[in-house]
Design an enzyme around this catalytic site. Structure first.
Site, PDB file in Angstrom:
ATOM      1  N   ARG A  87      -6.609   6.168  -9.671  1.00 38.28           N
ATOM      2  CA  ARG A  87      -5.498   6.628  -8.416  1.00 38.28           C
ATOM      3  C   ARG A  87      -4.566   5.988  -9.595  1.00 38.28           C
ATOM      4  NH1 ARG A  87      -5.411   4.696  -2.630  1.00 38.28           N
ATOM      5  NH2 ARG A  87      -4.170   6.514  -2.952  1.00 38.28           N
ATOM      6  N   GLN A 192      -3.312   5.502   7.961  1.00 44.26           N
ATOM      7  CA  GLN A 192      -3.171   3.806   7.832  1.00 44.26           C
ATOM      8  C   GLN A 192      -2.746   3.248   9.250  1.00 44.26           C
ATOM      9  OE1 GLN A 192      -2.936   6.416   5.957  1.00 44.26           O
ATOM     10  NE2 GLN A 192      -4.043   5.587   3.144  1.00 44.26           N
ATOM     11  N   ASP A 233       3.514  -0.303  -3.577  1.00 48.24           N
ATOM     12  CA  ASP A 233       2.420   0.153  -4.342  1.00 48.24           C
ATOM     13  C   ASP A 233       3.387   0.014  -5.960  1.00 48.24           C
ATOM     14  OD1 ASP A 233       2.185   1.804  -1.823  1.00 48.24           O
ATOM     15  OD2 ASP A 233      -0.010   1.946  -2.838  1.00 48.24           O
ATOM     16  N   ASN A 243       6.404   4.411  -2.007  1.00 42.90           N
ATOM     17  CA  ASN A 243       5.482   3.568  -1.057  1.00 42.90           C
ATOM     18  C   ASN A 243       4.611   4.865  -0.414  1.00 42.90           C
ATOM     19  OD1 ASN A 243       4.279   1.545   0.730  1.00 42.90           O
ATOM     20  ND2 ASN A 243       4.855   2.283   2.383  1.00 42.90           N
TER      21      ASN A 243
HETATM   22  O1  MRU Z   1      -3.146   5.351  -0.331  1.00 44.21           O
HETATM   23  P1  MRU Z   1      -3.180   4.329   0.044  1.00 44.21           P
HETATM   24  O2  MRU Z   1      -3.325   3.773   1.517  1.00 44.21           O
HETATM   25  O3  MRU Z   1      -3.805   3.237  -0.978  1.00 44.21           O
HETATM   26  O4  MRU Z   1      -1.643   3.497   0.607  1.00 44.21           O
HETATM   27  C1  MRU Z   1      -1.377   1.768  -0.447  1.00 44.21           C
HETATM   28  C2  MRU Z   1      -0.639   1.351   0.327  1.00 44.21           C
HETATM   29  O5  MRU Z   1      -1.268   1.101   1.633  1.00 44.21           O
HETATM   30  C3  MRU Z   1       0.666   1.372   1.360  1.00 44.21           C
HETATM   31  O6  MRU Z   1       1.455   2.223   0.467  1.00 44.21           O
HETATM   32  C4  MRU Z   1       1.077   0.046   1.746  1.00 44.21           C
HETATM   33  O7  MRU Z   1       2.185   0.486   2.078  1.00 44.21           O
HETATM   34  C5  MRU Z   1       1.901  -0.413   0.247  1.00 44.21           C
HETATM   35  S1  MRU Z   1      -0.102  -1.568  -0.241  1.00 44.21           S
HETATM   36  C6  MRU Z   1       0.098  -2.666   0.772  1.00 44.21           C
END
Ligand code: MRU
Length: 342
Positions: A87, A192, A233, A243
């Protein structure tokens, strides 16, 4: 709850794609299974991805058969590359890869290196646990008794393999005895917020109301929200924050309605090599996540759909960044760099 647990020769994780229906665990025995779990969002959230990758790399290293360190490192490099391609946006992944690489290069012979990699992965995990707990305690000071807090996506224990970031702050305020309520956005397309954030908060008996992403403006404009807290992120040196998609919209809405907008993240999420958010790579995911929900097609077959998984919130919309090393307010560049000694 242990979202990620090292069991010696295998890695045990909660399969986040099964929640809230089922609390299912997966035992991963090969590094390729850990890579697949990250790609398939079974383990997700920036800090959790970093921790899972570190253990996955350690796991892969144990299976390398090499009689010299040079041969070991050449096979090890393939493992690192597989994780790096899993990713692109969460910087915790690349930070974990760098740390594991450094350990492999500086440790002694092959046997010693294999052991040192396990130790380093455990260290990365322990650091995230300490950091998320500390930042949550610090951030809780921003939440007053009686507050309603809006959060987006999932930034709890599941996403961090620790105490949580945005949800950690909320949990810490609750544990301090503050009466608070949470509004959780469902977080299209993978939900999520609906599936994970509500589940985590309900485990703790913290009052939560689920809304669709498009309802956020309604609630923010009617004085029903005291602050917005999200995770991150990747945070660039100037404070611009990547994010989950939809965060930027919330930040603009918060500013328009004079509501504080906080980003909570461990310092492992800050990328000092990038001067602004424009340099943060944004993951484009499969359009089927937009045209279908949980395998059920909604949109007409053949329709074009776009699926950027993250957006960038410019630092001017961020009231403060909550980290384990302090709460930072604008201008971010000097303050962050000075405190972290980068
Ligand atoms: O795509 P994901 O589910 O891995 O997304 C990342 C996240 O969980 C979020 O963006 C989150 O707000 C930040 S990571 C604690």
């Amino acid at each position: 709850m242990k979202p990620i647990e090292w069991l010696g020769k295998k890695l045990k994780i909660i399969d986040q794609t099964q929640l809230p229906g089922k609390l299912a665990f997966l035992e991963l025995r090969a590094y390729t299974e850990v890579v697949a779990a990250i790609k398939g969002m079974k383990v997700r959230g920036a800090p959790a991805i970093g921790v899972a990758a570190a253990y996955g790399i350690a796991l892969g290293a144990q299976d390398i058969k090499a009689d010299t360190k040079a041969k070991f490192l050449s096979q090890f490099d393939k493992i690192l590359k597989a994780f790096a391609a899993a990713r692109p946006t969460a910087v915790n992944l690349f930070r974990a890869i760098d740390r594991m690489k450094k350990v492999a290069e500086t440790a002694g012979d092959v046997a010693e290196t294999k052991q040192a990699l396990i130790v380093e992965a455990k260290k990365i995990h322990a650091e995230e646990e300490v950091a998320t707990r500390r930042l949550s305690q610090l951030g809780a000071g921003l939440i007053k008794n009686g507050f309603t807090v809006l959060t987006h996506c999932n930034a709890g224990a599941l996403a961090t393999a620790g105490y949580g970031t945005a949800l950690g702050v909320i949990k810490a305020a609750w544990e301090q005895g503050k009466k608070i309520e949470v509004i959780a956005t469902e977080t299209r397309p993978l939900l999520q917020g609906a599936c994970l954030t509500t589940w985590e908060l309900m485990q703790e008996n913290i009052p939560v109301t689920l809304i669709t992403d498009s309802m956020a403006g309604y609630f923010l404009s009617r004085g029903k929200v005291n602050c917005v807290i999200v995770g991150a992120d990747r945070i660039a040196a100037n404070g611009d924050t990547a994010n989950k998609i939809g965060t930027y919209t919330l930040a603009v809405l918060a500013k328009e309605n004079s509501i504080p907008f906080y980003v909570a993240a461990p310092t492992s999420t800050i990328d000092f090599s990038l001067s602004s958010g424009a340099e943060i790579p944004i993951e484009e995911r499969n359009p089927e996540e937009i045209t279908s929900i949980k395998g059920v097609r909604l949109a007409p077959k053949g329709v074009t759909a776009a699926n950027p998984a993250f957006d960038i919130t410019p630092h001017r919309y961020i009231t403060a960044v909550i980290t384990e090393k302090g709460i930072f307010r604008k201008p971010y560049v000097d303050k962050l760099q000075k405190l972290l000694g980068e």
